[in-house]
Design a protein around this motif. Structure first.
Motif, PDB file in Angstrom:
ATOM      1  N   GLY A   1      -5.744  -0.513   7.624  1.00 22.84           N
ATOM      2  CA  GLY A   1      -4.655   0.435   7.417  1.00 22.84           C
ATOM      3  C   GLY A   1      -3.845   0.713   8.659  1.00 22.84           C
ATOM      4  O   GLY A   1      -2.745   1.256   8.570  1.00 22.84           O
ATOM      5  N   LEU A   2      -4.356   0.365   9.828  1.00 26.46           N
ATOM      6  CA  LEU A   2      -3.631   0.564  11.080  1.00 26.46           C
ATOM      7  C   LEU A   2      -2.871  -0.685  11.482  1.00 26.46           C
ATOM      8  O   LEU A   2      -1.669  -0.638  11.787  1.00 26.46           O
ATOM      9  CB  LEU A   2      -4.613   0.956  12.186  1.00 26.46           C
ATOM     10  CG  LEU A   2      -4.061   0.957  13.618  1.00 26.46           C
ATOM     11  CD1 LEU A   2      -2.995   2.039  13.764  1.00 26.46           C
ATOM     12  CD2 LEU A   2      -5.181   1.161  14.624  1.00 26.46           C
ATOM     13  N   VAL A   3      -3.551  -1.816  11.493  1.00 26.51           N
ATOM     14  CA  VAL A   3      -2.982  -3.043  12.051  1.00 26.51           C
ATOM     15  C   VAL A   3      -1.919  -3.641  11.147  1.00 26.51           C
ATOM     16  O   VAL A   3      -0.830  -4.011  11.605  1.00 26.51           O
ATOM     17  CB  VAL A   3      -4.106  -4.060  12.320  1.00 26.51           C
ATOM     18  CG1 VAL A   3      -3.529  -5.419  12.681  1.00 26.51           C
ATOM     19  CG2 VAL A   3      -5.015  -3.562  13.426  1.00 26.51           C
TER      20      VAL A   3
ATOM     21  N   LEU B   1       4.087   9.496   6.739  1.00 27.75           N
ATOM     22  CA  LEU B   1       3.909  10.942   6.711  1.00 27.75           C
ATOM     23  C   LEU B   1       3.913  11.534   8.109  1.00 27.75           C
ATOM     24  O   LEU B   1       4.582  12.545   8.369  1.00 27.75           O
ATOM     25  CB  LEU B   1       2.599  11.286   6.000  1.00 27.75           C
ATOM     26  CG  LEU B   1       2.194  12.759   5.994  1.00 27.75           C
ATOM     27  CD1 LEU B   1       3.203  13.591   5.209  1.00 27.75           C
ATOM     28  CD2 LEU B   1       0.798  12.929   5.396  1.00 27.75           C
ATOM     29  N   PHE B   2       3.169  10.905   9.031  1.00 30.70           N
ATOM     30  CA  PHE B   2       3.077  11.428  10.398  1.00 30.70           C
ATOM     31  C   PHE B   2       4.199  10.921  11.300  1.00 30.70           C
ATOM     32  O   PHE B   2       4.279  11.322  12.468  1.00 30.70           O
ATOM     33  CB  PHE B   2       1.724  11.043  11.007  1.00 30.70           C
ATOM     34  CG  PHE B   2       0.557  11.780  10.401  1.00 30.70           C
ATOM     35  CD1 PHE B   2       0.323  13.107  10.697  1.00 30.70           C
ATOM     36  CD2 PHE B   2      -0.297  11.144   9.519  1.00 30.70           C
ATOM     37  CE1 PHE B   2      -0.747  13.793  10.139  1.00 30.70           C
ATOM     38  CE2 PHE B   2      -1.379  11.815   8.952  1.00 30.70           C
ATOM     39  CZ  PHE B   2      -1.596  13.142   9.267  1.00 30.70           C
TER      40      PHE B   2
ATOM     41  N   GLY C   1      -2.241   2.969   4.741  1.00 31.39           N
ATOM     42  CA  GLY C   1      -1.798   3.033   6.127  1.00 31.39           C
ATOM     43  C   GLY C   1      -0.296   3.234   6.235  1.00 31.39           C
ATOM     44  O   GLY C   1       0.180   4.014   7.075  1.00 31.39           O
ATOM     45  N   VAL C   2       0.461   2.548   5.405  1.00 31.07           N
ATOM     46  CA  VAL C   2       1.918   2.751   5.392  1.00 31.07           C
ATOM     47  C   VAL C   2       2.252   4.194   5.044  1.00 31.07           C
ATOM     48  O   VAL C   2       3.121   4.831   5.663  1.00 31.07           O
ATOM     49  CB  VAL C   2       2.584   1.791   4.392  1.00 31.07           C
ATOM     50  CG1 VAL C   2       4.083   2.082   4.294  1.00 31.07           C
ATOM     51  CG2 VAL C   2       2.367   0.349   4.808  1.00 31.07           C
TER      52      VAL C   2
ATOM     53  N   ALA D   1      -0.617   5.798  13.290  1.00 32.27           N
ATOM     54  CA  ALA D   1      -1.427   6.648  12.413  1.00 32.27           C
ATOM     55  C   ALA D   1      -2.304   5.769  11.524  1.00 32.27           C
ATOM     56  O   ALA D   1      -2.017   4.599  11.278  1.00 32.27           O
ATOM     57  CB  ALA D   1      -0.524   7.538  11.570  1.00 32.27           C
ATOM     58  N   ASP D   2      -3.372   6.381  11.016  1.00 29.52           N
ATOM     59  CA  ASP D   2      -4.376   5.662  10.240  1.00 29.52           C
ATOM     60  C   ASP D   2      -4.790   6.534   9.070  1.00 29.52           C
ATOM     61  O   ASP D   2      -4.778   7.765   9.185  1.00 29.52           O
ATOM     62  CB  ASP D   2      -5.588   5.349  11.136  1.00 29.52           C
ATOM     63  CG  ASP D   2      -6.660   4.573  10.401  1.00 29.52           C
ATOM     64  OD1 ASP D   2      -7.622   5.228   9.939  1.00 29.52           O
ATOM     65  OD2 ASP D   2      -6.531   3.353  10.285  1.00 29.52           O
TER      66      ASP D   2
END
Length: 345
Positions: A276-278, A90-91, A84-85, A96-97
């Motif tokens: 990966g998001l939270v 990247l985005f 997730g990091v 982002a996820d």
């Protein structure tokens, strides 16, 4: 509190939290063990001291059931948080996820192919079923991610916006194919596919654990070496190039790292969302955007959160077990809504 002290405090707190959560995950369950007995059996399991006959039952429960499960949860949580990091860097978007590049949906498609395809072909040898499922899930995640990257690559550069759109499109296509496999499945196969998509650590074993631990170790050791490049990328691609970083190479490495990590995690434990998001976003709220802190803190927090979620999954409806994907969604969805509202405000 200054940023350096805040970062050190966060890392120290998470470093103390993880052993505590690991200890509880080994002790608690449908058959709860005294916390002291749980600690006393660990040296015997490691071969450091002779086995204590009085702790034979505790050693059996911890060594054969709970220790591989806890290690699986630790590895899955850490690698999902690190992925997730990588994707948020990247985005350049904290919402982002890892699923944005299609790796999760590709892994789910590979698993659906293995589960339903094996049943349609008259079944597979029992000894091959768990390995074939993991291999197909891992290969599906890597294949879809490679296709996304290929579609986004033009004139020697990978366009992040095109990568995002291609990931969304291929995720939708993979979802349609999974729906087709679901339609073709019989009742028993459909139940297996459904539970796999909800995620679980119940199938943990040492044989299935070592490949994931190897991938998690590679990701955890490699990503921190790109912390400064990720910090530069936050300023923009052109600014990162002016600072001397090879942006296109960094993109390839981040995509490959995420595909390996998420593919291995999904292959081992099924679909587990929101980690990966939270976790990376929460760490950024507490420690700031510096990836030299965000990466190790996210790995520790992701491992702790997934072990806690697994503990809830085991204790909430015992002796039955709640799929861990449901628990992480119940925890992650409200927090995601909070992030959206906070960002809007």
């Amino acid at each position: 509190m200054g940023p350096v002290l805040r970062a050190r405090t966060l890392l120290l707190s998470l470093g103390l939290l993880l052993p505590l959560v690991l200890w509880l995950s080994l002790a608690l369950g449908p058959v709860s063990l005294p916390l002291g007995d749980t600690l006393r059996v660990i040296p015997g399991l490691l071969g450091l001291v002779p086995d204590d006959p009085q702790l034979a039952q505790a050693a059996l429960i911890v060594g054969q059931l709970r220790l591989p499960r806890a290690l699986l949860g630790l590895a899955v949580g850490a690698v999902l948080a690190l992925s997730g990091v990588a994707m948020q860097g990247l985005f350049r978007n904290p919402l982002a996820d890892p699923g944005l590049i299609g790796v999760s949906s590709g892994a789910a498609l590979g698993a659906a192919f293995a589960i339903v395809g094996g049943a349609l072909l008259g079944g597979l040898p029992v000894a091959l079923e768990p390995y074939l499922l993991s291999l197909c899930a891992f290969g599906g995640g890597l294949g879809v991610t490679a296709l996304v990257y290929r579609l986004a690559h033009r004139s020697g550069q990978a366009e992040v916006s095109t990568m995002l759109l291609a990931g969304i499109a291929l995720t939708a296509l993979a979802g349609a194919l999974i729906g087709l496999f679901t339609y073709l499945a019989d009742d028993a196969t459909l139940r297996m596919l459904t539970f796999w998509n909800l995620g679980s650590l119940g199938s943990a074993s040492y044989g299935r654990l070592w490949p994931l631990l190897l991938v998690t170790g590679i990701v955890a050791l490699w990503l921190p070496t790109r912390a400064n490049a990720l910090n530069a990328l936050l300023l923009g691609e052109s600014e990162a190039r002016h600072l001397g970083f090879e942006v296109e190479r960094l993109k390839r490495e981040l995509v490959l790292c995420t595909a390996l990590g998420v593919g291995a995690a999904v292959a081992a434990a099924g679909m587990i969302g929101f980690i990966g998001l939270v976790v990376p976003h929460l760490v950024r709220l507490l420690a700031g955007p510096d990836h030299r802190v965000v990466l190790p803190a996210s790995a520790l927090a992701g491992a702790s959160l997934l072990l806690l979620a697994d503990l809830v999954a085991r204790l909430a409806l015992q002796p039955a077990e709640l799929p861990i994907g449901i628990v992480t969604a119940l925890l992650g969805a409200p927090f995601f809504l909070y992030l959206l509202l906070r960002r809007r405000a």
